[in-house]
Design an enzyme around this catalytic site. Sequence first.
Site, PDB file in Angstrom:
ATOM      1  CB  SER A  35     -87.917  10.353  58.668  1.00  0.00           C
ATOM      2  OG  SER A  35     -89.055  10.972  59.682  1.00  0.00           O
ATOM      3  CE  LYS A  80     -91.279   7.333  60.285  1.00  0.00           C
ATOM      4  NZ  LYS A  80     -90.026   7.950  59.636  1.00  0.00           N
TER       5      LYS A  80
END
Length: 140
Positions: A35, A80
């Site tokens: 990710s 993130k």
Amino acid sequence: MKRYAFYLIGTLAPVLLGVLALRRALLVVEVTGASMEPTHRSGDRLLAVRGGRPGRGDVVLLRHPEAASRPAGASEYLVKRVAAMPGDPVPDTVAPVAGAGVVPPGSCVVLGDSPDSVDSRTWGFVPCSDVAGRVLRSLG
């Protein structure tokens, strides 16, 4: 000999306390998954500082928003990037899930660097209180 022992204890005690304080303030996590590619790849180790207020663009450790469905043995943290903070416009890629307008107080928008990342494009807004730390650097 007694005087040397007191000197040694007096010298080492502050060092040991400093090491313990650093261990409580810093986290080392390993990236799993794609990710955050290409910035951070699976297997990279990251050094992060606990707490503090993240800023837009910071890479952060996020407490997993779906802790109950987290696979066994998986880290409690996700890596993130903060894309928007309270008061910022909602990014177009997040608007279909979170709604248009601005990011509400106490919330933020987090995105993985990969467009295939599961992030605010899936969950919508994330409580700022779920941000556990800010990544300082990659350890390789």
